[in-house]
Design a protein around this motif. Structure first.
Motif, PDB file in Angstrom:
ATOM      1  N   SER A 102       0.723  -0.932  -0.022  1.00  0.00           N
ATOM      2  CA  SER A 102      -0.040  -0.015   0.006  1.00  0.00           C
ATOM      3  C   SER A 102       1.030   1.222  -0.164  1.00  0.00           C
ATOM      4  O   SER A 102       1.680   1.267   0.757  1.00  0.00           O
ATOM      5  N   VAL A 153     -10.508  -9.785   1.257  1.00  0.00           N
ATOM      6  CA  VAL A 153      -9.214  -9.569   1.226  1.00  0.00           C
ATOM      7  C   VAL A 153      -8.347 -10.852   0.764  1.00  0.00           C
ATOM      8  O   VAL A 153      -9.150 -11.839   0.913  1.00  0.00           O
ATOM      9  N   ARG A 209      -8.968  -5.476  -0.473  1.00  0.00           N
ATOM     10  CA  ARG A 209      -7.428  -5.587  -0.590  1.00  0.00           C
ATOM     11  C   ARG A 209      -6.889  -6.700  -1.010  1.00  0.00           C
ATOM     12  O   ARG A 209      -7.343  -7.816  -0.594  1.00  0.00           O
ATOM     13  N   ASN A 210      -5.765  -6.685  -1.795  1.00  0.00           N
ATOM     14  CA  ASN A 210      -5.302  -7.850  -2.207  1.00  0.00           C
ATOM     15  C   ASN A 210      -5.885  -8.861  -3.072  1.00  0.00           C
ATOM     16  O   ASN A 210      -5.878 -10.124  -2.674  1.00  0.00           O
ATOM     17  N   GLN A 246      -7.834  -1.559  -2.915  1.00  0.00           N
ATOM     18  CA  GLN A 246      -6.450  -1.263  -2.749  1.00  0.00           C
ATOM     19  C   GLN A 246      -5.703  -2.651  -3.270  1.00  0.00           C
ATOM     20  O   GLN A 246      -6.094  -3.748  -3.236  1.00  0.00           O
ATOM     21  N   THR A 247      -4.641  -2.289  -3.963  1.00  0.00           N
ATOM     22  CA  THR A 247      -3.568  -3.136  -4.249  1.00  0.00           C
ATOM     23  C   THR A 247      -4.039  -4.448  -5.063  1.00  0.00           C
ATOM     24  O   THR A 247      -3.873  -5.726  -4.718  1.00  0.00           O
TER      25      THR A 247
END
Length: 658
Positions: A78, A398, A422-423, A449-450
């Motif tokens: 991040s 996630v 995320r991820n 995110q990511t």
């Protein structure tokens, strides 16, 4: 020793923290997607935790990054930075608010032959109350070509595919090229949650230490999320799964007990309640006309192994695993399903696209999914329509092998709102109109995110859909923050598409095959033209690695497809590595009140369809006024060829208040 970052220290809610914490600890730096929260106010998911980047904490380790190159540890972190600890080293965070639980995002090495290792991470608060987390890389570390492998020593999975590293088709090369192994390592990170056992105050310090003697040669800490978790939810007037034989210790399989509780609840018109505990479930739980409530996703955990099937299922699956599934659409689908307040933890360590090993699946109309925590499944939620009126809210998804959520085929009038992702190993949130159009859906106020591959949010075909108020950060490989794509056999875009008030940061990746940088938002006409009424309004594109806006077609169809009439209004572009707009397709777009600063190259990179006719580019731009920053100069209009196929990249400064 690296001290806490200097500058504005922001607590939950955006309030500044001045001075020091307990015992003289530095005041914490709270971010959202590694940004000052004021830059993304009102956008993305409203979450209960405070995010703190390790590079802003106190450490005797080494800050790695920034780096946006694929296949590197900092690129997948991040904010593109993290802290690397050798055994015996630590990173210490100061709590910005009262908390009794933490989430640590981390990476540790793979086993030499693949398959992962485990390693301890010591957690102390104020130098006392030591707990030990067990970290693992068993769900990380993928290699090679799509759909990837866990074997770092594997030869090419597709020896007849184009390999950009050698600019060749290996099967046609004599001798075949040698590749560096491990080839294209990726998906390095995982995360663990920990209840601290009591509530600590703002200003208390949480130290994460890689203990001496750890099996892990290094431990990378990306961030820490801290949270004040409430008491478990209790429902005394419900079909309690314990009464039907469920085992809250996780030693015995509870799938049959869940089935019995659901059947009883349906007959008696009750809800199903799953109290605190860890429940072993190694197959799908089929749900229809039922409400299932847990005690909260920190307390009720439904965890299962991936199980090999004796023979492939009719849908092509060769494994099953934990998941809550509506009935198949061809069997009428499910209705009135309401799932809330529990965690789903799968055991998926490789990507097999035919497998139905998702956390939530099937078809669910007139249903809700709220407050779940899903990790280590293939896709967090994959819905095969036709189906309608589904509400997906307040979930955390996630560490997926593929997407976090996909509306696949004929999902209508549904909402995905206030979810945190995320991820992922593929698109974070996707609408894929394969065979039947998705229509009337909204993705609103989500944070993504990511994603390690592909896009944060992707829309493949469909009618009258909306992408609004989302925050998308740090896509890693072959994707963008937002993609509008005519590809993957999707139905055409018709009606309207509204992309409104989204913020992207550090977006736009390097496309391996084209060897060009993508935009933070990109429109891709591969299978057909994109001719719907598309309006992009109020978006903020921050610190774009390459272009902010990209419209493109594939070389092989460059004279067949176009992207006409996209309208951009009230846009802010703060920092591009190259241009504000890159056009590599036939078509047109209009721009009104599009303000840009810190632009790395010419404002408009207009290549059109690469035919370069004397009449100008096949892509034209219309200036509707108010476009500040000098990026859209009069001489570029309407269709001046300004084509620089691969302009130099100039790293922009960090985003700042407008």
């Amino acid at each position: 020793m690296t001290a806490a970052a200097v500058g504005l220290n922001v607590a939950l809610g955006g309030a500044a923290l001045a001075g020091t914490g307990t015992g003289g600890a530095p005041a914490p730096v709270v971010t959202r997607a590694a940004l000052d929260p004021s830059l993304v106010a009102g956008r993305g998911a409203d979450v209960r935790f405070a995010e703190q980047e390790a590079e802003n904490a106190v450490t005797d380790g080494t800050v790695i990054g920034p780096d946006r190159s694929a296949y590197t540890l900092p690129a997948e972190a991040s904010g593109r930075k993290a802290v690397k600890l050798a055994p015996g080293q630590h990173v210490e965070f100061t709590l910005p608010a009262a908390a009794n639980a933490i989430t640590v995002r981390y990476s540790i090495p793979d086993a030499p032959g693949g398959g992962g290792i485990t390693a301890p991470l010591d957690v102390t608060v104020n130098g006392r109350a030591k707990k030990t987390m067990t970290l693992t890389s068993q769900y990380a570390w993928l290699y090679n070509q799509y759909p990837f492998t866990n074997d770092p020593d594997a030869d090419l999975l597709h020896p007849d595919w184009w390999i950009t590293e050698c600019a060749c088709v290996p099967a046609a090369t004599t001798p075949p090229p040698a590749i560096t192994k491990p080839f294209r390592p990726m998906h390095f990170y995982d995360e663990q949650r920990l209840l601290l056992g009591r509530t600590y105050r703002a200003g208390d310090t949480v130290r994460l230490t890689a203990p001496a003697g750890s099996e892990a040669e290094w431990t990378v800490i990306d961030l820490l999320d801290s949270e004040l978790v409430g008491r478990p939810y209790v429902n005394l007037v419900a079909a309690n799964v314990l009464a039907f034989g469920a085992d809250p210790t996780g030693r015995r399989d509870s799938a049959g007990a869940f089935d019995r509780a659901i059947a009883f609840a349906q007959r008696k018109r009750l809800k199903v309640y799953i109290p605190p505990g860890t429940y072993q479930v190694n197959r799908h739980i089929i749900v229809d006309d039922v409400t299932i409530e847990g005690a909260g996703n920190w307390y009720t955990i439904i965890k299962g192994r991936e199980v090999a099937l004796g023979a492939p299922a009719p849908d092509g699956s060769v494994h099953t695993g934990v998941g809550f599934y509506g009935k198949d659409a061809e069997d009428g689908g499910s209705r009135n399903v309401h799932l809330s307040g529990f965690a789903i933890e799968g055991d998926v360590r490789e990507r097999i696209d035919t497998d139905q090993v998702n956390g939530i699946g099937g078809a669910m109309s007139d249903s809700t999914v709220d407050g779940l925590h899903i990790r280590h499944t293939k896709v967090g939620m994959w819905f095969d329509g036709p189906m309608t009126n589904l509400r997906i809210t307040n979930n955390i998804i996630v560490d997926q092998i593929a997407d976090a959520l996909n509306f696949h085929t004929g999902v209508t009038d549904s909402v995905v709102s206030n979810n945190f992702v995320r991820n992922t190993g593929d698109d974070g949130l996707a609408m894929w109109s394969e065979k039947t159009a998705n229509a009337g859906n909204t993705f609103d106020r989500n944070t993504v995110q990511t994603p390690t591959l592909a896009n944060g949010i992707a829309v493949y075909g469909g009618r009258d859909n909306t992408i609004s108020n989302n925050l998308v950060a740090d896509p890693i490989r072959e994707g963008s923050a937002i993609q509008v794509g005519s590809r993957f056999g999707a139905e055409p875009f018709t009606g309207h598409l509204r992309i409104t008030d989204n913020t992207t940061v550090r977006a736009g990746t390097f496309e391996l095959n084209w060897k060009i940088g993508l935009g933070a938002i990109w429109f891709y006409a591969l299978d057909r033209s994109i001719e719907a009424d598309i309006q992009v309004t109020g978006d903020h594109y921050l610190d774009s690695t390459y272009n902010a806006i990209m419209l493109v077609s594939e070389w092989s169809v460059k004279d067949q497809h176009s992207i006409p009439g996209v309208r951009f209004k009230d846009i802010r572009v703060d920092g591009t590595g190259t241009s504000v707009v890159s056009a590599r397709v036939k078509g047109s777009a209009s721009f009104e009140n599009v303000d840009a600063r810190n632009v790395g190259a010419v404002g408009v990179n207009n290549c059109g369809a690469f035919n370069f006719p004397s009449t100008g580019s096949e892509f034209s731009l219309t200036d509707l006024g108010g476009n500040d920053g000098g990026w859209l100069a009069p001489w570029m209009l309407p269709n001046t060829i300004t084509c620089d196929d691969r302009p130099p990249v100039v790293a922009p400064p960090a985003p700042s208040p407008w």
